[in-house]
Design an enzyme around this catalytic site. Structure first.
Site, PDB file in Angstrom:
ATOM      1  N   TYR A  35      16.180  30.017   9.080  1.00  0.00           N
ATOM      2  CA  TYR A  35      14.970  30.628   9.626  1.00  0.00           C
ATOM      3  C   TYR A  35      15.014  30.718  11.144  1.00  0.00           C
ATOM      4  O   TYR A  35      15.445  29.770  11.821  1.00  0.00           O
ATOM      5  CB  TYR A  35      13.738  29.799   9.252  1.00  0.00           C
ATOM      6  CG  TYR A  35      13.266  29.992   7.830  1.00  0.00           C
ATOM      7  CD1 TYR A  35      12.883  31.239   7.352  1.00  0.00           C
ATOM      8  CD2 TYR A  35      13.167  28.894   6.976  1.00  0.00           C
ATOM      9  CE1 TYR A  35      12.425  31.397   6.058  1.00  0.00           C
ATOM     10  CE2 TYR A  35      12.698  29.034   5.675  1.00  0.00           C
ATOM     11  CZ  TYR A  35      12.334  30.296   5.216  1.00  0.00           C
ATOM     12  OH  TYR A  35      11.876  30.439   3.948  1.00  0.00           O
TER      13      TYR A  35
ATOM     14  N   LYS B 133       0.839  -1.204   0.000  1.00  0.00           N
ATOM     15  CA  LYS B 133       0.000   0.000   0.000  1.00  0.00           C
ATOM     16  C   LYS B 133       0.874   1.255   0.000  1.00  0.00           C
ATOM     17  O   LYS B 133       2.078   1.169   0.305  1.00  0.00           O
ATOM     18  CB  LYS B 133      -0.930  -0.030   1.223  1.00  0.00           C
ATOM     19  CG  LYS B 133      -0.194  -0.086   2.554  1.00  0.00           C
ATOM     20  CD  LYS B 133      -1.126  -0.458   3.697  1.00  0.00           C
ATOM     21  CE  LYS B 133      -0.365  -0.466   5.009  1.00  0.00           C
ATOM     22  NZ  LYS B 133      -1.164  -1.040   6.112  1.00  0.00           N
TER      23      LYS B 133
HETATM   24  C1  LIG Z   1      -0.394  -2.043   6.793  1.00  0.00           C
HETATM   25  C2  LIG Z   1      -1.024  -3.354   7.092  1.00  0.00           C
HETATM   26  C3  LIG Z   1      -0.265  -4.527   7.105  1.00  0.00           C
HETATM   27  C4  LIG Z   1       1.248  -4.524   7.037  1.00  0.00           C
HETATM   28  O1  LIG Z   1       1.725  -4.132   8.309  1.00  0.00           O
HETATM   29  P1  LIG Z   1       3.291  -4.035   8.636  1.00  0.00           P
HETATM   30  O2  LIG Z   1       3.311  -3.689  10.079  1.00  0.00           O
HETATM   31  O3  LIG Z   1       3.817  -2.948   7.771  1.00  0.00           O
HETATM   32  O4  LIG Z   1       3.875  -5.358   8.324  1.00  0.00           O
HETATM   33  C5  LIG Z   1      -0.927  -5.736   7.227  1.00  0.00           C
HETATM   34  N1  LIG Z   1      -2.276  -5.782   7.371  1.00  0.00           N
HETATM   35  C6  LIG Z   1      -3.032  -4.669   7.392  1.00  0.00           C
HETATM   36  C7  LIG Z   1      -4.504  -4.793   7.575  1.00  0.00           C
HETATM   37  C8  LIG Z   1      -2.446  -3.419   7.271  1.00  0.00           C
HETATM   38  O5  LIG Z   1      -3.199  -2.322   7.319  1.00  0.00           O
END
Ligand SMILES: *Cc1c(COP(=O)(O)O)cnc(C)c1O
Length: 349
Positions: free
Chosen positions: A244, A35
């Protein structure tokens, strides 16, 4: 060219997938979570590399992300959509053979009416109170749903990065209560859950952050190197200030390098006057505030002014930087932004 270079080691990502697949154990499949454009590293390249070493199942958050992964992979691998079947997703799910993880009665109704016979999974809420069907609803719909033959039942752990947290066992019990006896494939563990041990693995694990070299998978190989070009240097006298808000003042004469990346590139403002960059093995402190496109670095102690300084590399991981900024490696990776030139290294070429 003032564009910074983000190097992504695809061999390290595939090695991390293999290691997590071994940890998941025999008979358990290991999916790759890609994702947010593979945690900011570029989903198309990452999924192709993973498919070459045997990954067959992928998870993304949104149908549009699934479409991009399908485009990169072609037909075959299963692409699962964690946000489920939202209004407007139907055509994309159908045309690109994406598998929604249905999260609510509303999504279940929508899916069975709009795409009867199209594969789906069900996400169950075992206590995180974020996504998924809750126990009472599940008990009501399970008999009908199970006849429609979901490809999997899944849930997600809230505290898997804390192995001793009592929530882990509580959620495990709830997952058993909701899924025992269904005979369906089950998925429960992300990276943290894989490390909790075999009772959390079920049939399919979902590896995300561990693929990209982040905590809690401490045995992961390093994936990213981020090298930032030095645009110019200047000598400042004792008592002069930099950047800044005059946020840093030289106590002694200093040489300051102005470096081409800032908070618009994911170098969070919280890194100001705290982070360190590296010239090879030599640390150089970031001085003053982080600007939108620039940071300033004290290089007084270097013999030669380097062309680039590294902020991520062998001496500093995404988690190290996250600690300085008071956040987590996930946020550092997904903040890196579109301005970097992403260079992929891969032995297979
Ligand atoms: C993001 C996510 C994962 C992966 O999690 P990690 O901690 O990055 O391994 C797996 N399952 C779901 C439902 C997620 O939202």
């Amino acid at each position: 060219m003032a564009t910074a270079s983000l190097s992504i080691d695809l061999d390290a990502i595939t090695a991390n997938w293999r290691a997590l697949d071994r940890l998941s154990g025999p008979g358990v499949q290991t999916a790759a979570v890609v994702k947010a454009d593979a945690y900011g590293l570029g989903a198309a390249r990452v999924v192709r590399a993973l498919a070459q070493v045997g990954a067959r199942r992928f998870f993304v958050a949104l149908a549009e992300e699934g479409a991009a992964v399908r485009q990169a992979l072609g037909p075959g691998p299963q692409i699962n959509i964690l946000s489920g079947h939202m209004a407007g997703d139907t055509e994309m799910l159908h045309d690109l053979d994406l598998t929604p993880m249905l999260n609510s009665l509303e999504q279940i109704t929508r899916h069975l009416e709009a795409l009867p016979g199209h594969p789906f999974g069900v996400q169950l809420d075992t206590g995180m109170n974020r996504l998924g069907v809750e126990l009472a609803e599940w008990q009501a719909v399970a008999p009908i749903l199970l006849e429609a033959d979901p490809v999997m039942l899944m849930s997600h752990l809230a505290c898997a990065d804390e192995p001793d947290h009592p929530m882990n066992l509580r959620q495990l019990e709830m997952f058993h209560e909701m899924t025992d006896g269904t005979g369906l494939p089950r998925s429960f563990a992300a990276t943290g859950g894989i490390l909790l041990g075999p009772q959390y693995h079920f049939d399919l694990t979902r590896a995300g952050i561990g693929l990209y070299g982040g905590r809690p998978f401490d045995l992961s190989q390093r994936v990213v190197t981020l090298s930032l070009p030095v645009i110019q240097t200047r000598e400042v006298a004792a008592g002069e200030t930099v950047g800044y808000g005059n946020a840093w003042e030289a106590e002694t004469p200093a040489i300051i390098a102005t470096v081409a990346a800032g908070y618009a590139d994911g170098l969070l403002r919280a890194l100001g006057n705290g982070a360190v960059l590296w010239d090879g093995d030599t640390p150089c402190p970031l001085v003053g505030r982080v600007s939108m496109d620039l940071i300033t670095v004290d290089v007084t102690h270097l013999k030669d002014i380097p062309r680039t300084l590294d902020i991520l590399g062998p001496h500093q991981s995404v988690d190290d930087i996250a600690d300085v900024a008071g956040t987590i490696g996930y946020e550092i990776l997904t903040s890196l932004g579109p301005r970097y030139t992403r260079r992929y290294t891969e032995a297979r070429g």
